[in-house]
Design an enzyme around this catalytic site. Sequence first.
Site, PDB file in Angstrom:
ATOM      1  N   SER A  53       0.825  -1.217   0.000  1.00 23.84           N
ATOM      2  CA  SER A  53       0.000   0.000   0.000  1.00 23.84           C
ATOM      3  C   SER A  53       0.856   1.264   0.000  1.00 23.84           C
ATOM      4  O   SER A  53       2.001   1.265   0.473  1.00 23.84           O
ATOM      5  CB  SER A  53      -0.915   0.027   1.225  1.00 23.84           C
TER       6      SER A  53
HETATM    7  N1  SAM Z   1      -1.375  -4.633   4.074  1.00 22.65           N
HETATM    8  C1  SAM Z   1      -0.591  -4.913   2.893  1.00 22.65           C
HETATM    9  C2  SAM Z   1       0.790  -4.344   2.961  1.00 22.65           C
HETATM   10  O1  SAM Z   1       1.129  -3.692   3.945  1.00 22.65           O
HETATM   11  O2  SAM Z   1       1.532  -4.604   2.017  1.00 22.65           O
HETATM   12  C3  SAM Z   1      -1.243  -4.445   1.628  1.00 22.65           C
HETATM   13  C4  SAM Z   1      -2.352  -5.296   1.282  1.00 22.65           C
HETATM   14  S1  SAM Z   1      -2.839  -5.393  -0.400  1.00 22.65           S
HETATM   15  C5  SAM Z   1      -3.342  -3.752  -0.758  1.00 22.65           C
HETATM   16  C6  SAM Z   1      -4.364  -6.303  -0.092  1.00 22.65           C
HETATM   17  C7  SAM Z   1      -4.148  -7.729   0.328  1.00 22.65           C
HETATM   18  O3  SAM Z   1      -5.406  -8.280   0.748  1.00 22.65           O
HETATM   19  C8  SAM Z   1      -3.638  -8.626  -0.791  1.00 22.65           C
HETATM   20  O4  SAM Z   1      -2.442  -9.246  -0.396  1.00 22.65           O
HETATM   21  C9  SAM Z   1      -4.763  -9.645  -0.986  1.00 22.65           C
HETATM   22  O5  SAM Z   1      -4.297 -10.921  -1.361  1.00 22.65           O
HETATM   23  C10 SAM Z   1      -5.395  -9.638   0.394  1.00 22.65           C
HETATM   24  N2  SAM Z   1      -6.773 -10.137   0.467  1.00 22.65           N
HETATM   25  C11 SAM Z   1      -7.811  -9.953  -0.386  1.00 22.65           C
HETATM   26  N3  SAM Z   1      -8.924 -10.550   0.075  1.00 22.65           N
HETATM   27  C12 SAM Z   1      -8.592 -11.138   1.255  1.00 22.65           C
HETATM   28  C13 SAM Z   1      -9.310 -11.921   2.208  1.00 22.65           C
HETATM   29  N4  SAM Z   1     -10.602 -12.235   2.073  1.00 22.65           N
HETATM   30  N5  SAM Z   1      -8.643 -12.358   3.307  1.00 22.65           N
HETATM   31  C14 SAM Z   1      -7.332 -12.066   3.483  1.00 22.65           C
HETATM   32  N6  SAM Z   1      -6.598 -11.340   2.603  1.00 22.65           N
HETATM   33  C15 SAM Z   1      -7.220 -10.877   1.510  1.00 22.65           C
END
Ligand code: SAM
Length: 218
Positions: free
Chosen positions: A66
């Site tokens: 992010s």
């Molecule tokens: N917090 C992260 C970082 O600091 O790098 C950024 C996260 S990225 C914008 C969003 C993440 O949410 C992705 O890795 C994606 O695979 C995950 N994601 C999407 N749906 C999800 C779910 N139902 N449960 C857990 N993770 C999920």
Amino acid sequence: MEINDSYRHRGMRKALVRTLKGKGITQPDVLKAIGKVPRHVFFENAFLEHAYQDKAFPIGEGQTISQPYTVAFQTELLDVKPQDKVLEIGTGSGYQCCVLCEMGARVYTIEYNKVLYERTRKFLPEMGYRATFVHGDGSRGIPSYAPYDKIIVTAGAPTVPTALLDQLKPGGCLVIPVGNDRMQKMLRLTRQGEKQIKREAFDNFSFVPLLGKFGWQK
Ligand code: SAM
């Protein structure tokens, strides 16, 4: 793991903190944590100059680390106190998790993508950050470790999953971007009693989609 955190990296981090202050981030604990976490270790050497720009960046598997401003904004809304039990949904690179750990939170973090989960649960302890890593559908929360003081969702949801509100302690809050696949409004929902939830709405953001039972269907 030996982290190469040079004078140059620290200088770039200070400049990033100044940028975030300029964009309205004020909480000293949040700025201090961002000033500490070596974001460049999440980047390959060839992309080093991107590490301290205020931008999201691809981390593989179609996902992103992010934007620092987004991490700071959500963390500020979460109002993290040392020893808070925090659930993060969407571990991704682990950067947000490191920021929460720097603030003294006890972090439980869940990732849906198996490759990212495996990568991050190995990498963060090597960096010196301890958290509980779980693989699965975070749109359901992690009921087995509930209740939490704070819950942060780092992917865009179509609606607020009731399952997450149910896993908040009284007085606890959920920070979650909710909207369509292009734009989401950042919401903070605070549990004020057994049934009462206070809802506050903030700026618009653009996140990758939250998948799973209470997210977008694959
Ligand atoms: N917090 C992260 C970082 O600091 O790098 C950024 C996260 S990225 C914008 C969003 C993440 O949410 C992705 O890795 C994606 O695979 C995950 N994601 C999407 N749906 C999800 C779910 N139902 N449960 C857990 N993770 C999920």
